[in-house]
Write an enzyme that holds these catalytic residues in place. Sequence first.
Site, PDB file in Angstrom:
ATOM      1  CB  ALA A 153      -0.939  -0.011   1.203  1.00 25.65           C
ATOM      2  N   GLY A 154       2.029   1.187  -0.648  1.00 26.09           N
ATOM      3  CA  GLY A 154       2.816   2.397  -0.888  1.00 26.09           C
ATOM      4  C   GLY A 154       2.265   3.088  -2.126  1.00 26.09           C
ATOM      5  CG  PHE A 187      16.089  16.289  -8.124  1.00 27.63           C
ATOM      6  CD1 PHE A 187      15.402  16.837  -7.062  1.00 27.63           C
ATOM      7  CD2 PHE A 187      16.802  15.106  -7.924  1.00 27.63           C
ATOM      8  CE1 PHE A 187      15.421  16.235  -5.811  1.00 27.63           C
ATOM      9  CE2 PHE A 187      16.819  14.496  -6.681  1.00 27.63           C
ATOM     10  CZ  PHE A 187      16.132  15.063  -5.615  1.00 27.63           C
ATOM     11  CD  GLN A 246      20.566   6.059  -7.229  1.00 31.61           C
ATOM     12  OE1 GLN A 246      19.476   6.216  -6.699  1.00 31.61           O
ATOM     13  NE2 GLN A 246      20.832   6.483  -8.436  1.00 31.61           N
ATOM     14  CG  HIS A 256      23.945   9.527   0.248  1.00 31.20           C
ATOM     15  ND1 HIS A 256      24.886  10.073   1.070  1.00 31.20           N
ATOM     16  CD2 HIS A 256      23.218  10.556  -0.237  1.00 31.20           C
ATOM     17  CE1 HIS A 256      24.734  11.394   1.080  1.00 31.20           C
ATOM     18  NE2 HIS A 256      23.730  11.710   0.300  1.00 31.20           N
ATOM     19  CG  LEU A 286      21.079   9.612   3.641  1.00 30.41           C
ATOM     20  CD1 LEU A 286      20.474  10.200   2.377  1.00 30.41           C
ATOM     21  CD2 LEU A 286      22.283   8.740   3.300  1.00 30.41           C
ATOM     22  CD  GLU A 295      26.405  14.093  -1.781  1.00 25.79           C
ATOM     23  OE1 GLU A 295      27.489  13.905  -2.339  1.00 25.79           O
ATOM     24  OE2 GLU A 295      25.310  13.913  -2.314  1.00 25.79           O
ATOM     25  NE  ARG A 343      25.088  11.707  -4.128  1.00 24.98           N
ATOM     26  CZ  ARG A 343      23.812  11.406  -3.991  1.00 24.98           C
ATOM     27  NH1 ARG A 343      23.339  10.273  -4.468  1.00 24.98           N
ATOM     28  NH2 ARG A 343      23.002  12.228  -3.393  1.00 24.98           N
ATOM     29  CG  HIS A 370      19.016   6.296  -1.294  1.00 28.76           C
ATOM     30  ND1 HIS A 370      18.501   6.700  -0.094  1.00 28.76           N
ATOM     31  CD2 HIS A 370      18.494   7.106  -2.225  1.00 28.76           C
ATOM     32  CE1 HIS A 370      17.692   7.729  -0.295  1.00 28.76           C
ATOM     33  NE2 HIS A 370      17.662   7.986  -1.575  1.00 28.76           N
ATOM     34  CD  GLU A 401      13.089   0.944  -3.863  1.00 33.41           C
ATOM     35  OE1 GLU A 401      12.445   1.927  -3.442  1.00 33.41           O
ATOM     36  OE2 GLU A 401      14.187   0.589  -3.386  1.00 33.41           O
ATOM     37  NE  ARG A 417      16.286   6.441  -7.353  1.00 32.70           N
ATOM     38  CZ  ARG A 417      15.886   7.276  -6.379  1.00 32.70           C
ATOM     39  NH1 ARG A 417      14.648   7.678  -6.310  1.00 32.70           N
ATOM     40  NH2 ARG A 417      16.741   7.677  -5.453  1.00 32.70           N
TER      41      ARG A 417
HETATM   42  C1  LIG Z   1      15.070   8.455   2.329  1.00 29.54           C
HETATM   43  C2  LIG Z   1      14.500   8.245   0.941  1.00 29.54           C
HETATM   44  C3  LIG Z   1      14.133   9.342   0.181  1.00 29.54           C
HETATM   45  C4  LIG Z   1      13.610   9.175  -1.119  1.00 29.54           C
HETATM   46  N1  LIG Z   1      13.251  10.278  -1.840  1.00 29.54           N
HETATM   47  C5  LIG Z   1      12.737  10.123  -3.092  1.00 29.54           C
HETATM   48  C6  LIG Z   1      12.315  11.260  -3.861  1.00 29.54           C
HETATM   49  O1  LIG Z   1      12.398  12.402  -3.425  1.00 29.54           O
HETATM   50  N2  LIG Z   1      11.811  11.055  -5.110  1.00 29.54           N
HETATM   51  C7  LIG Z   1      11.697   9.804  -5.637  1.00 29.54           C
HETATM   52  O2  LIG Z   1      11.229   9.680  -6.763  1.00 29.54           O
HETATM   53  N3  LIG Z   1      12.052   8.715  -4.906  1.00 29.54           N
HETATM   54  C8  LIG Z   1      12.565   8.835  -3.664  1.00 29.54           C
HETATM   55  N4  LIG Z   1      12.936   7.722  -2.938  1.00 29.54           N
HETATM   56  C9  LIG Z   1      12.607   6.391  -3.461  1.00 29.54           C
HETATM   57  C10 LIG Z   1      11.098   6.130  -3.305  1.00 29.54           C
HETATM   58  O3  LIG Z   1      10.646   6.714  -2.115  1.00 29.54           O
HETATM   59  C11 LIG Z   1      10.755   4.638  -3.261  1.00 29.54           C
HETATM   60  O4  LIG Z   1      11.375   3.992  -4.325  1.00 29.54           O
HETATM   61  C12 LIG Z   1       9.250   4.421  -3.382  1.00 29.54           C
HETATM   62  O5  LIG Z   1       8.567   5.179  -2.433  1.00 29.54           O
HETATM   63  C13 LIG Z   1       8.842   2.969  -3.267  1.00 29.54           C
HETATM   64  O6  LIG Z   1       7.425   2.892  -3.316  1.00 29.54           O
HETATM   65  P1  LIG Z   1       6.628   1.533  -3.459  1.00 29.54           P
HETATM   66  O7  LIG Z   1       5.196   1.880  -3.624  1.00 29.54           O
HETATM   67  O8  LIG Z   1       7.269   0.705  -4.499  1.00 29.54           O
HETATM   68  O9  LIG Z   1       6.886   0.794  -2.081  1.00 29.54           O
HETATM   69  P2  LIG Z   1       6.730   1.268  -0.552  1.00 29.54           P
HETATM   70  O10 LIG Z   1       6.280   2.658  -0.400  1.00 29.54           O
HETATM   71  O11 LIG Z   1       7.991   0.848   0.109  1.00 29.54           O
HETATM   72  O12 LIG Z   1       5.543   0.375  -0.057  1.00 29.54           O
HETATM   73  C14 LIG Z   1       5.633  -1.013   0.093  1.00 29.54           C
HETATM   74  C15 LIG Z   1       4.321  -1.512   0.633  1.00 29.54           C
HETATM   75  O13 LIG Z   1       4.321  -2.924   0.611  1.00 29.54           O
HETATM   76  C16 LIG Z   1       3.852  -3.425   1.836  1.00 29.54           C
HETATM   77  N5  LIG Z   1       4.430  -4.753   2.001  1.00 29.54           N
HETATM   78  C17 LIG Z   1       5.720  -5.130   1.855  1.00 29.54           C
HETATM   79  N6  LIG Z   1       5.848  -6.443   2.059  1.00 29.54           N
HETATM   80  C18 LIG Z   1       4.605  -6.917   2.326  1.00 29.54           C
HETATM   81  C19 LIG Z   1       4.073  -8.196   2.618  1.00 29.54           C
HETATM   82  N7  LIG Z   1       4.850  -9.295   2.692  1.00 29.54           N
HETATM   83  N8  LIG Z   1       2.759  -8.310   2.849  1.00 29.54           N
HETATM   84  C20 LIG Z   1       1.950  -7.233   2.809  1.00 29.54           C
HETATM   85  N9  LIG Z   1       2.399  -5.999   2.516  1.00 29.54           N
HETATM   86  C21 LIG Z   1       3.697  -5.851   2.282  1.00 29.54           C
HETATM   87  C22 LIG Z   1       4.274  -2.401   2.847  1.00 29.54           C
HETATM   88  O14 LIG Z   1       3.476  -2.501   3.996  1.00 29.54           O
HETATM   89  C23 LIG Z   1       4.027  -1.123   2.063  1.00 29.54           C
HETATM   90  O15 LIG Z   1       2.668  -0.774   2.156  1.00 29.54           O
HETATM   91  C24 LIG Z   1      13.458   7.881  -1.645  1.00 29.54           C
HETATM   92  C25 LIG Z   1      13.836   6.782  -0.876  1.00 29.54           C
HETATM   93  C26 LIG Z   1      14.374   6.956   0.397  1.00 29.54           C
HETATM   94  C27 LIG Z   1      14.804   5.765   1.176  1.00 29.54           C
END
Ligand SMILES: Cc1cc2nc3c(=O)[nH]c(=O)nc-3n(C[C@H](O)[C@H](O)[C@H](O)COP(=O)(O)OP(=O)(O)OC[C@H]3O[C@@H](n4cnc5c(N)ncnc54)[C@H](O)[C@@H]3O)c2cc1C
Lengths: 81, 590
Positions: free
Chosen positions: B15-16, B119, B240, B242, B252, B255, B286, B353, B382, B393
């Site tokens: 649910a991301g 960016f 990737q 940092h 983090l 920089e 980097r 990262h 991801e 990326r």
């Molecule tokens: C510190 C940080 C800053 C970032 N900043 C940026 C940015 O500015 N711009 C950008 O484009 N990207 C950024 N990224 C990368 C980006 O945030 C992530 O790649 C992205 O949010 C991943 O989203 P997602 O929906 O794939 O997964 P997530 O948001 O990680 O969600 C995963 C979901 O899966 C669920 N889940 C996992 N395993 C299970 C399971 N077995 N059963 C049930 N549910 C499960 C979790 O509960 C969650 O709801 C950043 C990353 C980090 C670490």
Amino acid sequence: MDDVHLKRLVWRSRRGLLELDLQLERFVAEVLPTLDDAALAEFENVLLLPDNDFLDYLNGKADCPDERLKPMLARIRGAQQ
Amino acid sequence: MAIPVRKFDAVIVGAGGAGLRAALQLSEAGLKTAVLSKVFPTRSHTVAAQGGVSASLGNSEPDHWHWHMYDTVKGSDWLGDQDAIEFMCREAPNVVVELEHFGMPFDRNSDGTIYQRPFGGHMSNFGEKPVRRACAAADRTGHAMLHALYQRNVRANTQFFVEWMALDLVRDTDGNVQGVVAMEMETSDIYVFQAKATLFATGGAGRIFASSTNAFINTGDGLGIAARAGIPLEDMEFWQFHPTGVAGAGVLITEGVRGEGGILRNAQGERFMERYAPNAKDLASRDVVSRAMVTEINEGRGCGPNKDHVLLDITHLDPEVIMSKLPGIREISIKFAGVDPIKAPIPVVPTCHYQMGGIPTNYKGEVVVDGKPVSGFYAAGEVACASVHGANRLGTNSLLDLLVFGKSSGNSMIDFIKAAPKDLPELNTADVDRSVARVDRLNNQKNGSNVHEARAAMQRTMQAHCGVFRFKDMLAQGVEKILEVEQMVKTTEIADKSKVFNTARIEALELENLIEVAKATMISANARTESRGAHVRDDAADTPERPNGRDDQNWLKHTLWHREGNRLDYKPVNMNPLTVETIALKTRSY
Ligand SMILES: Cc1cc2nc3c(=O)[nH]c(=O)nc-3n(C[C@H](O)[C@H](O)[C@H](O)COP(=O)(O)OP(=O)(O)OC[C@H]3O[C@@H](n4cnc5c(N)ncnc54)[C@H](O)[C@@H]3O)c2cc1C
């Protein structure tokens, strides 16, 4: 508070931000087991905060508008020292 | 024991941003959609994203999706598939404006349009000069995105199963995906979620490394589940990093600290960057800084009892400067490293990262194996490898990936579900039994290994042998070591056998997923004997024939790691965009 409740709070201390995970890790391991029911209820309310707000309050970057949560936020902060 | 079955049109794990975007598409089409998540949706790791989401809206200056496409191909070091990249960059303005209509509070220009900022890596006119392409909501872009999408899903009647953990995939004897086996955390009860179409949106697996910016929840569950179900994982050698995360914690250190005069030192107190970059020194780029740090550690000049980090020294700076120019750094250091940087240097290490690889998909979000879609199975975000990020990326392209491929996989699922027979087929219980047996093994294990120790061993091995800069011999040893760690993971034992919110059991199950990702990463990295994007090896050096160590003749191809026998095979990079001409191979330099 029963065991179920306590264990749920442990799981809910897993957050979306690493900084919160790390700050809660020690608190959950060391302080949580010592809390009484009233304090546990406070902690439960703190866990309802959105992650970004929660972190800003812990870091002192913003002031928590809800007075009732402040003592528990201070305890979590205190567990880091 | 019969396992209860719940039936849906679509089941989404995660649910991301990606899972929520896909769910919205399905629910708004009137399909019965279940979303499973380990944590409350708005606490998914997407909440951590601050920087923004890219789209060539051109609100501040001229921009074009074709320029965005060029930047993304170049950023990927030409490993990205050009059909998927074209699709993503063309769709970007649509999905961002759509998100605005869903209520996303983007920062605005005075004329009301979405404000955009520059960016790294995003340029105008095919790499000419930086362009403002990132759209943000203050420093809370991910958070705002999750909220907007979650609210909208609630309105569309998406059914959420919060604090549920998917364990395994269910496939019929022809390999068609029928749904997932999942555990309710509150009770440890196991259910099958059967559906016509299943989407994985479980995010990344950054926790395979000792030092990671990822929250604890990023355990690569979708990858582990897919691997166990016989789906190969693509391009897992590309991660990737940092250069400066707090050693042991991963938080983090910006920089800007080096910009203000911070100096990197080894165990002898030497300012080692003088040897690697005599001019730029600590302000080198980097990758140069990361490489130097790793070389120091590898050659035995690391600090601390395990000689596994270096020091970032700002003790010579005026405390006033530290407080005014580097707010928050002192606090981070005290909190997470236990040192006051005014008095002592901060332990730092290159920190993982973002994961570029994942479950192989096409730009429609269909999981593709042997050139054919796996019927009923989709992946986005991801966890998936479309592949738009290739070997590296670009910042802000990942939130874009969630929106574009969340939506496109949702659309593919709608078509598939509408064409499927009305009644769900009979469930293949063999996979369900296997999943239950896996949990039973854990519950009944005696004289087994400790979960925390096994996880730490995995993380140390990955960090030391397969980090930001890689060495031939270390990789070869790393393969052996990670296979040893795998043996530990096979016999993990938990002391707490209780049913309710048993975090120990959940962590043991997560480790079984992490180890699959770790093996895939180490074995794929060991085999790829070139340097490309984020995969950099000491034995694939920069030469005139192979600039930056990139070897297009032999390695312009995607890795596919199969769990069975740790077999590797490869597939070509798709160099054919959908409507424009191929962006031809070039040396990647900025
Ligand atoms: C510190 C940080 C800053 C970032 N900043 C940026 C940015 O500015 N711009 C950008 O484009 N990207 C950024 N990224 C990368 C980006 O945030 C992530 O790649 C992205 O949010 C991943 O989203 P997602 O929906 O794939 O997964 P997530 O948001 O990680 O969600 C995963 C979901 O899966 C669920 N889940 C996992 N395993 C299970 C399971 N077995 N059963 C049930 N549910 C499960 C979790 O509960 C969650 O709801 C950043 C990353 C980090 C670490």
